[in-house]
Design an enzyme around this catalytic site. Sequence first.
Site, mmCIF file in Angstrom:
data_model
loop_
_atom_site.group_PDB
_atom_site.id
_atom_site.type_symbol
_atom_site.label_atom_id
_atom_site.label_comp_id
_atom_site.label_asym_id
_atom_site.label_seq_id
_atom_site.Cartn_x
_atom_site.Cartn_y
_atom_site.Cartn_z
ATOM 1 N N GLU A 95 50.348 52.567 0.308
ATOM 2 C CA GLU A 95 49.939 51.550 -0.065
ATOM 3 C C GLU A 95 48.583 51.720 -0.895
ATOM 4 O OE1 GLU A 95 50.940 48.876 3.111
ATOM 5 O OE2 GLU A 95 53.117 49.687 3.055
ATOM 6 N N GLU B 206 50.658 41.076 2.366
ATOM 7 C CA GLU B 206 51.550 41.808 1.692
ATOM 8 C C GLU B 206 51.548 41.762 0.173
ATOM 9 O OE1 GLU B 206 53.044 44.440 2.801
ATOM 10 O OE2 GLU B 206 53.430 44.295 4.929
ATOM 11 N N HIS C 80 48.148 45.241 2.862
ATOM 12 C CA HIS C 80 49.204 45.841 2.787
ATOM 13 C C HIS C 80 49.964 45.612 1.230
ATOM 14 C CE1 HIS C 80 49.439 48.021 6.924
ATOM 15 N NE2 HIS C 80 48.813 46.996 7.043
#
Length: 402
Positions: free
Chosen positions: A168, A370, A311
């Site tokens: 990531e 995210e 993330h």
Amino acid sequence: MQQYIARKGDTVHRIAARHGLTPEHVIQGNPWAGKQPYLYPGQVLYLPSAPRKRYVVQEGDDALSISALFGVDVGGLEKLNPGVSSAYGCSPGKVLVIPEAAPQTVVFLRGEYGPAEVDEDIGKLLIRYPFLHAETIGTSILGKPLHVLRIGCGPRHLHVNASLHANEWLTSPCLMSFVEQYAAAYAAGKDWNSHNPEAWYNNWTLWAVPMANPDGVELVQEGGWPGHPYYDELRTWNGGRRSFRHWKANIRGVDLGDQFPAHWEEERNRRAVSGPGPRDYSGRAPLSEPEAAALAQLAEKVPGDAAVSLHSQGGEIYWNYRGYEPPESKALATLLAAASGYRAVELNGSDAGYKDWFIQRFRRPGFTVELGSGKNPLPLADFEDMALETGLVLAAILSNFK
């Protein structure tokens, strides 16, 4: 066509960026490079000449307007098109060669963004913005520095980290880009997307750890070769696969996202992964890995009013943890979601993450964001959108959290 010999750290994207090419140009001249997961040091590539943009002069154009259109300086335009500053040299219908625009920012992608790029960009940012501060909070297993950038002098503290998971890594330039944009706006006395960086600076101190897992990031981007300190172990842990692009863990095969002392034993039992591997192995004990321990020590040393762990992917914001979160967390998550276009999600059945530990330990708002959507590692083309979304999330905290 020029010959190029690959060296350690080279990737197709990095070579392309260095020579003004696209990755497709490199692979077109070297089809084998698109069929193997990594370049080997010593491999010979044949690179075409960099293609040049061209532009047909329109009625009313002059050298200044064309330079402004493409973000280049008049001198560069003149160098490739002698006489362009004259009326004849810039007459309608004339075809001009356009030089490459020089990057206006320190942080930009020149291929994959790894530990070397973080080191280089931090050095440049410190020169350009003397009010920025940098230090190391520890080192990775392989001895790479774990950097933290600090901006602001306010009494409130916001902790942000990126690239806890190796594949990531696109989260790292997103965080670095926001720090640069914040610093640039503050230095110029300008707003940032209708927010006031001067107020941020006076009310908050931002602690940004741009790459929490540098060894893992380097492995994902460059692979593991004979001579690597963990070469034999990595081949075993990776099931014999040559590609490490799916790898989330640190270099010892420990998933740093499962390393924090927040119901760690339950997470370990739920994962049921007994040993090192690409993901989900919680390690022999909480904070057994130096990268996770360094993040926890920083938060203990400077307790934060809020924390964000970046993330990818999913376009979601997780804000709760077992009821330990303070009442304002849900409302703040709604604000972050509205600012970024993401979804605020109440997540259950997950433990031992950085956000989980921060909430449980300090009883203050913590968020896992995210970024983006797709399959990790996300494509470089997503960087611009993800960087903006990162900034919008962090700006919402810095501007709205009371």
